[in-house]
Design a protein around this motif. Sequence first.
Motif, PDB file in Angstrom:
ATOM      1  N   ASN A   1      -7.856  -7.070  -5.893  1.00 16.24           N
ATOM      2  CA  ASN A   1      -6.585  -7.272  -5.207  1.00 16.24           C
ATOM      3  C   ASN A   1      -5.531  -6.708  -6.103  1.00 16.24           C
ATOM      4  O   ASN A   1      -4.175  -6.156  -5.612  1.00 16.24           O
ATOM      5  N   ARG A   2      -5.480  -7.123  -7.229  1.00 14.64           N
ATOM      6  CA  ARG A   2      -4.329  -6.809  -8.040  1.00 14.64           C
ATOM      7  C   ARG A   2      -4.085  -5.256  -8.166  1.00 14.64           C
ATOM      8  O   ARG A   2      -2.791  -4.807  -8.708  1.00 14.64           O
ATOM      9  N   LEU A   3      -4.983  -4.478  -7.954  1.00 16.23           N
ATOM     10  CA  LEU A   3      -4.824  -2.940  -8.178  1.00 16.23           C
ATOM     11  C   LEU A   3      -4.141  -2.572  -6.700  1.00 16.23           C
ATOM     12  O   LEU A   3      -3.252  -1.683  -6.915  1.00 16.23           O
ATOM     13  N   THR A   4      -4.586  -3.008  -5.618  1.00 18.69           N
ATOM     14  CA  THR A   4      -4.209  -2.450  -4.351  1.00 18.69           C
ATOM     15  C   THR A   4      -2.719  -2.809  -3.941  1.00 18.69           C
ATOM     16  O   THR A   4      -2.202  -2.375  -3.116  1.00 18.69           O
ATOM     17  N   THR A   5      -2.372  -3.712  -4.587  1.00 16.74           N
ATOM     18  CA  THR A   5      -0.972  -4.435  -4.416  1.00 16.74           C
ATOM     19  C   THR A   5      -0.276  -3.999  -5.692  1.00 16.74           C
ATOM     20  O   THR A   5       0.905  -4.504  -5.792  1.00 16.74           O
ATOM     21  N   GLY A   6      -0.671  -3.168  -6.425  1.00 19.54           N
ATOM     22  CA  GLY A   6       0.360  -2.756  -7.661  1.00 19.54           C
ATOM     23  C   GLY A   6       1.501  -1.738  -7.298  1.00 19.54           C
ATOM     24  O   GLY A   6       1.706  -1.603  -5.960  1.00 19.54           O
ATOM     25  N   ASN A   7       2.389  -1.198  -8.264  1.00 20.01           N
ATOM     26  CA  ASN A   7       3.228  -0.460  -8.107  1.00 20.01           C
ATOM     27  C   ASN A   7       2.653   1.043  -7.639  1.00 20.01           C
ATOM     28  O   ASN A   7       1.541   1.292  -7.490  1.00 20.01           O
ATOM     29  N   ARG A   8       3.738   1.954  -7.273  1.00 17.73           N
ATOM     30  CA  ARG A   8       3.388   3.469  -6.927  1.00 17.73           C
ATOM     31  C   ARG A   8       2.435   4.077  -7.939  1.00 17.73           C
ATOM     32  O   ARG A   8       1.404   4.428  -7.655  1.00 17.73           O
ATOM     33  N   PRO A   9       2.814   4.077  -9.002  1.00 12.19           N
ATOM     34  CA  PRO A   9       1.832   4.668 -10.165  1.00 12.19           C
ATOM     35  C   PRO A   9       0.439   4.222 -10.273  1.00 12.19           C
ATOM     36  O   PRO A   9      -0.296   5.186 -10.201  1.00 12.19           O
ATOM     37  N   ASP A  10       0.309   2.804  -9.919  1.00 12.64           N
ATOM     38  CA  ASP A  10      -1.036   2.448  -9.855  1.00 12.64           C
ATOM     39  C   ASP A  10      -1.869   2.684  -8.713  1.00 12.64           C
ATOM     40  O   ASP A  10      -2.943   3.000  -8.888  1.00 12.64           O
ATOM     41  N   LEU A  11      -1.199   2.973  -7.663  1.00  9.54           N
ATOM     42  CA  LEU A  11      -1.735   3.406  -6.307  1.00  9.54           C
ATOM     43  C   LEU A  11      -2.199   4.650  -6.494  1.00  9.54           C
ATOM     44  O   LEU A  11      -3.068   5.175  -5.729  1.00  9.54           O
ATOM     45  N   ALA A  12      -1.282   5.592  -7.182  1.00  5.43           N
ATOM     46  CA  ALA A  12      -1.440   6.897  -7.364  1.00  5.43           C
ATOM     47  C   ALA A  12      -2.805   7.084  -8.386  1.00  5.43           C
ATOM     48  O   ALA A  12      -3.615   8.056  -8.023  1.00  5.43           O
ATOM     49  N   ALA A  13      -2.798   6.299  -9.283  1.00  5.00           N
ATOM     50  CA  ALA A  13      -3.985   6.233 -10.242  1.00  5.00           C
ATOM     51  C   ALA A  13      -5.370   5.900  -9.429  1.00  5.00           C
ATOM     52  O   ALA A  13      -6.240   6.510  -9.824  1.00  5.00           O
ATOM     53  N   ILE A  14      -5.110   4.976  -8.482  1.00  4.10           N
ATOM     54  CA  ILE A  14      -6.590   4.601  -7.680  1.00  4.10           C
ATOM     55  C   ILE A  14      -7.024   5.698  -7.048  1.00  4.10           C
ATOM     56  O   ILE A  14      -8.056   6.026  -7.052  1.00  4.10           O
ATOM     57  N   TRP A  15      -6.033   6.463  -6.381  1.00  8.82           N
ATOM     58  CA  TRP A  15      -6.506   7.707  -5.502  1.00  8.82           C
ATOM     59  C   TRP A  15      -7.060   8.827  -6.652  1.00  8.82           C
ATOM     60  O   TRP A  15      -7.937   9.512  -6.315  1.00  8.82           O
ATOM     61  N   ARG A  16      -6.408   8.894  -7.667  1.00  6.47           N
ATOM     62  CA  ARG A  16      -6.672   9.781  -8.616  1.00  6.47           C
ATOM     63  C   ARG A  16      -8.126   9.575  -9.271  1.00  6.47           C
ATOM     64  O   ARG A  16      -9.004  10.328  -9.109  1.00  6.47           O
TER      65      ARG A  16
END
Length: 325
Positions: free
Chosen positions: A116-131
């Motif tokens: 959950n801490r990742l999916t509620t992170g900021n925009r760069p973190d969300l982009a990193a999840i997708w990457r």
Amino acid sequence: MSLTAEVKAELTAVRDPRPTARVAELTSLLRFAGGLHSIANRVAVEAEVDTEALARRVARDLVELYGVRPELVHVHGSGARNGSHYAVRVIEGGETLARQTGLLDQRRRPVRGLPNRLTTGNRPDLAAIWRGAFLGAGALSEPGRSAALEISCPASEAAMALVGAAHRLGIPAKAREVRGIPRVVVREGEGIRVALAEMGAARAAAQWDQLRQRREVRAGVNRLVNFDDANLRRSAQAAVAACARVERALEILGDEVPEHLRQAGELRLAHRDASLDELGHHADPPLTKDAVAGRIRRLLAMADKKAETDGIPGTESAVPVGVDD
């Protein structure tokens, strides 16, 4: 090189210096490219990737972020996965790594989604999840009617987590199941471009947009050509039908046809491919388009009326089968 390979090569070279983004990307890659295994009653973390360059990068991140030293194994393709690939395995300290990355919860149960801490992170973190997810299990097809950016997911919960992150990034992604495998799919052309750009594949996004526009222009030209061909076919069929009916009308009426109607009919037969406007210019004296159309219409009507009275086939009977008037 395929589009998928080109995108992954570009993303492999992306290095976000922010620690949270690096953790998000690595965690996502481990989640989508592999999972947890039990080896000698110990929890092992393993990820299978397409290239040696990506495998070495994953290994380097594991060392730098978590202090573990994985082993790299070159695996030859077999079964459902064709071609060689590389496995990055962490056995010693695997359970600790699984807890730190959120692959295991506090009760040692595998996490089916994403932390959950990742999916509620900021925009760069969300982009990193997708990457990380795309590097682990992504694919991109060529622009066209069936174009899609797809990521195969280990569980439906992981797919929903990825969709949630996509919506926060403005990516129109949807979760679906194909042959029993959960997938996250982006189909709309502009949405695919946005997804590539958000992940950090700027070059691939520009290339995709160029390819997409080229395909759209080509499709538009093909539609116009097909439209023009259809119009030409219809015009040709109409001309054939009109001439056939005029010939039959002159035959039915014989000497009874009024001279001005005969002239209009003979003009039609003499210039079979001409438009009504062009027929009017050929007349002597010249006639308007409406005048020519009116005279031919009266010629056909007069002939059909006489044919009905005489009990013989009218002008429509002369039209070849398959040709519409």
